[in-house]
Design a protein around this motif. Structure first.
Motif, PDB file in Angstrom:
ATOM      1  N   ARG A 164       0.814  -1.204   0.000  1.00 35.86           N
ATOM      2  CA  ARG A 164       0.000   0.000   0.000  1.00 35.86           C
ATOM      3  C   ARG A 164       0.861   1.273   0.000  1.00 35.86           C
ATOM      4  O   ARG A 164       2.024   1.271   0.363  1.00 35.86           O
ATOM      5  CB  ARG A 164      -0.941   0.017   1.203  1.00 35.86           C
ATOM      6  CG  ARG A 164      -0.283   0.278   2.533  1.00 35.86           C
ATOM      7  CD  ARG A 164      -1.258   0.179   3.691  1.00 35.86           C
ATOM      8  NE  ARG A 164      -0.662   0.703   4.919  1.00 35.86           N
ATOM      9  CZ  ARG A 164      -1.141   0.480   6.135  1.00 35.86           C
ATOM     10  NH1 ARG A 164      -2.218  -0.292   6.295  1.00 35.86           N
ATOM     11  NH2 ARG A 164      -0.547   1.012   7.193  1.00 35.86           N
ATOM     12  N   GLN A 165       0.236   2.348  -0.445  1.00 35.02           N
ATOM     13  CA  GLN A 165       0.742   3.712  -0.331  1.00 35.02           C
ATOM     14  C   GLN A 165       2.015   3.971  -1.129  1.00 35.02           C
ATOM     15  O   GLN A 165       2.855   4.762  -0.727  1.00 35.02           O
ATOM     16  CB  GLN A 165       0.940   4.090   1.143  1.00 35.02           C
ATOM     17  CG  GLN A 165      -0.373   4.169   1.901  1.00 35.02           C
ATOM     18  CD  GLN A 165      -0.156   4.117   3.407  1.00 35.02           C
ATOM     19  OE1 GLN A 165      -0.163   3.037   4.003  1.00 35.02           O
ATOM     20  NE2 GLN A 165       0.038   5.278   4.005  1.00 35.02           N
ATOM     21  N   GLY A 166       2.137   3.294  -2.295  1.00 33.50           N
ATOM     22  CA  GLY A 166       3.169   3.697  -3.238  1.00 33.50           C
ATOM     23  C   GLY A 166       2.688   4.880  -4.051  1.00 33.50           C
ATOM     24  O   GLY A 166       1.496   5.005  -4.355  1.00 33.50           O
ATOM     25  N   LEU A 167       3.605   5.774  -4.435  1.00 33.50           N
ATOM     26  CA  LEU A 167       3.223   6.994  -5.138  1.00 33.50           C
ATOM     27  C   LEU A 167       4.197   7.255  -6.283  1.00 33.50           C
ATOM     28  O   LEU A 167       5.251   7.870  -6.102  1.00 33.50           O
ATOM     29  CB  LEU A 167       3.203   8.181  -4.170  1.00 33.50           C
ATOM     30  CG  LEU A 167       2.831   9.549  -4.752  1.00 33.50           C
ATOM     31  CD1 LEU A 167       1.448   9.521  -5.395  1.00 33.50           C
ATOM     32  CD2 LEU A 167       2.898  10.623  -3.670  1.00 33.50           C
ATOM     33  N   ALA A 168       3.836   6.755  -7.469  1.00 38.04           N
ATOM     34  CA  ALA A 168       4.685   6.934  -8.654  1.00 38.04           C
ATOM     35  C   ALA A 168       4.247   8.194  -9.387  1.00 38.04           C
ATOM     36  O   ALA A 168       3.563   8.142 -10.406  1.00 38.04           O
ATOM     37  CB  ALA A 168       4.586   5.710  -9.551  1.00 38.04           C
ATOM     38  N   ASP A 169       4.694   9.326  -8.875  1.00 34.31           N
ATOM     39  CA  ASP A 169       4.285  10.605  -9.460  1.00 34.31           C
ATOM     40  C   ASP A 169       5.459  11.358 -10.073  1.00 34.31           C
ATOM     41  O   ASP A 169       5.401  12.572 -10.251  1.00 34.31           O
ATOM     42  CB  ASP A 169       3.589  11.479  -8.414  1.00 34.31           C
ATOM     43  CG  ASP A 169       4.505  11.835  -7.249  1.00 34.31           C
ATOM     44  OD1 ASP A 169       5.599  11.248  -7.141  1.00 34.31           O
ATOM     45  OD2 ASP A 169       4.120  12.701  -6.443  1.00 34.31           O
TER      46      ASP A 169
END
Length: 662
Positions: A164-169
């Protein structure tokens, strides 16, 4: 000397092999709150970080991870809040979560009671805004990917964890895709895994697979977000899914499939939203094979609320496409320039704002067999089906109670002349024009053994192949040019059928129906929509012959002819229909001389009451209907009692036997 050296070499080789064998069975332990030597040799001396265990692991090792939350920036020599850090899978290494921290055998773990969480929230400041346990506001320093598999082999395993809570931005390749899991030219086996609340600015919020080979068993992919493939983005990859849930993913829908091949077995794709096309699944030049798959409650802003297919191949055998919505075309499914095969599928309760409430076929090859298309809606045309392809084949299809505000409640056929539409039933659909069937342009499909009845706005408006044989069109004013008595067609006669209200696509022919035993056996399928063998002797005249329409009436299913309306209505009971019954409901029909209170009781063969339909009032008249649900009755024989109490104090009881089969 040579012999001695050879002996030494042999001994060294054996030692190495033995060492390798021992290494292959090594278990490395990870426990967040362990206080021992931190060397992974036991639960007491477990590593406190998963990263240290991965650094020490070699092919053949298993890593057992106890309950707790683990972050990619935790471990020796790692930098806090480094967003480029991930849990990097290794070839031949299996990671198992869900341990309490006392187990001696992997089978003792419980991943539900002991959640092992791999979190990308490096600075641990994400927000659960509504207290539902889902961190829906990702902020600060989150890992671009929580889990990474690059060039891994098929022995890489991840089992029993929450990701959870990966952020590929990020703005460059790799950092804009695969917030939860990023796979590039790698293999990975996932089991008992939840991929939850991850985000990517471009591809694959939950999971991005590029040129990979992935197996998923008992995986849930939920509440992820990306521009394309909110849940999963698969690019030129081979993916096998079994017992997988793809739920509540946003912006890019449930799953995008570009090239490659995806196989789904017992999968549910539900409540996903795509700002473009394909709320549940978006396929471009890929191949998808589905068995026992439910695609429901998905939304697309353009085409294909449930499924969007552009030049891909889709095979779907078993289950449903239901309750999906598209703002443009194809509420359930939209296909263009692709191939689609559907068998034993129900397309139900889908909505489109333009064309093809149930299904929109723009071009390509489509073959449908044993499909129910029911209760779909299109604002413009083709409530059940909008077809613009010459290569669409329909066999044993029921179009029931579909609606279009404009034209073609059941079917809207545009500039296409398919050659093989046989044993199709178009019943009780509705449109302003062509409630059953409507055609535009050069459209001459060939209908065979097909039934048009009870469609509001006309049974058949436009054109079909004038050589279409052995069809029954009830509406004498809207026949698409077919003539009564020519080519075995029956035109302008009441079809004499009873439509159920349970959206299963089932209707029953009355004993004097002209559709009974009136089809052409030479083009009759070997089975009907339900799998009943054809032909049957439905009218019991001693000669079995194919019925017109998608359903073949067995002798016990034919509804008896009611008494003429010119005569007084005697109290009588007929049913249940069907009997035996596989699933759903059975119909109980009564002729009532006066309004009456009616109840139903069902007993098993030991005399135990197993079902009761409470007493309710039925008005006087013929063929008053009660429905009895049977889905939760075990297979076997039952005794039913229909109790009728009329206002004058007269009480009647009708009894019989009901058989439930699987």
């Amino acid at each position: 000397m040579v012999r001695m050296l050879r002996g030494l070499a042999t001994g060294l080789m054996v030692a190495l092999l033995l060492g390798t064998s021992a290494q292959a069975q090594r278990i490395i332990y990870v426990k967040k709150d362990a206080t021992g030597a931190n060397d992974g040799s036991s639960w007491a001396d477990a590593y406190t970080s998963l990263q240290d265990a991965l650094a020490a692991a070699q092919a053949g090792d298993e890593i057992w991870v106890a309950a707790g939350v683990y972050y990619p920036d935790e471990g020796t020599w790692l930098t806090d809040n480094d967003r480029t850090l991930s849990f990097r899978m290794k070839s031949g290494v299996a990671i198992y979560g869900g341990f309490a921290g006392t187990e001696t055998d992997r089978s003792q773990r419980d991943w539900e009671a002991n959640p092992t969480v791999l979190s990308g929230d490096l600075d641990q400041n994400d927000i659960d805004s509504d207290g539902d346990g889902i961190y829906d506001v990702l902020r600060g320093n989150n890992a671009y990917h929580v889990v990474v598999a690059i060039n891994t082999d098929s022995a890489a395993v991840l089992d029993g964890v929450v990701i959870r809570q990966g952020l590929a931005d990020g703005g460059i390749f790799e950092t804009d895709r695969g917030g939860g899991v990023f796979i590039n030219y790698g293999s990975l086996e996932l089991a008992h895994v939840t991929i939850l609340n991850n985000t990517a600015s471009l591809y694959g919020g939950g999971m991005h697979i590029e040129s990979g080979d992935v197996m998923m068993e008992k995986v849930t992919i939920s509440n992820n977000t990306a521009s394309y493939g909110g849940g999963v983005y698969s690019d030129r990859s081979e993916v096998k899914m079994s017992n997988v849930f793809i739920l509540n993913n946003y912006n890019g829908g449930g799953m995008n499939i570009i090239l490659g091949e995806v196989t789904m077995t017992r999968v549910i794709i539900s409540n996903n939203v795509n700002s473009y096309s394909g709320g549940g699944i978006n396929v471009v030049l890929g191949k998808v094979t589905m068995a026992d798959v439910n695609i429901l409650d998905n939304i697309a802003s353009y085409n294909g609320g449930g499924v969007y297919n552009d030049r891909g191949d889709i095979i779907m055998k078993g289950k449903s496409v239901s309750n999906n919505k598209a703002s443009w075309n194809g509420g359930g499914l939209y296909t263009e320039r692709g191939k689609v095969i559907m068998m034993n599928v129900a397309i139900l309760n889908n909505i489109s704002s333009l064309r093809g409430g149930g299904m929109h076929i723009e071009s390509g090859d489509v073959m449908m067999e044993k499909v129910t298309i029911s209760n779909n809606t299109a604002s413009y045309g083709g409530g059940g089906l909008y077809n613009a392809s010459n290569n669409t084949t329909l066999t044993n299809i029921v179009f029931l109670q579909n609606r279009a505000e404009n034209r073609g409640g059941g079917i809207y056929n545009k500039d296409s002349s398919p050659l093989d539409w046989h044993n199709v039933s178009i019943v009780a659909n509705e449109a302003s024009e062509g409630g059953g069937y409507y055609s535009e342009g050069l459209s001459y499909p060939t209908f065979k053994n097909s039934l048009f009845a009870g469609n509001s706005g006309g049974d058949c408006v436009g054109t079909i192949d004038p050589a279409s044989p052995y069809n029954l069109i009830q509406d004498p004013s809207n026949t698409c040019g077919l003539q009564d008595g020519q080519n075995g067609n029956i035109i302008g006669r009441d079809a004499r059928l009873v439509v159920t209200d349970d959206s299963t696509g089932i209707y029953w022919l009355i004993a004097d129906s002209p559709a009974l035993d009136a089809g052409d056996d030479s083009v009759c399928p070997t089975e009907d929509l339900r799998g009943v063998a054809r032909p049957q002797d439905g009218d019991e005249d001693g000669a079995a012959r194919c019925d017109i329409g998608a359903l073949e009436m067995q002798p016990g299913e034919v509804v008896p002819v009611a008494v003429s309306s010119a005569e007084p209505v005697p109290l009588s009971f007929y049913g249940p229909y069907p009997n035996p019954v596989r699933a759903g409901v059975v119909e109980l029909l009564l002729d009532l001389p006066a309004s009456s209170q009616v109840a139903v009781e069902v007993y098993d063969m030991l005399g135990r009451l197993v079902r009761r339909v409470p007493r309710s009032r039925l008005e006087a008249g013929r063929a008053r209907r009660l429905q009895l649900e049977v889905d939760d009755l075990a297979a076997g024989m039952y005794v039913y009692r229909v109790l009728v109490a009329s206002p004058g104090g007269t009480h009647e009881v009708f009894t019989g036997r009901l058989v439930r089969v699987r």
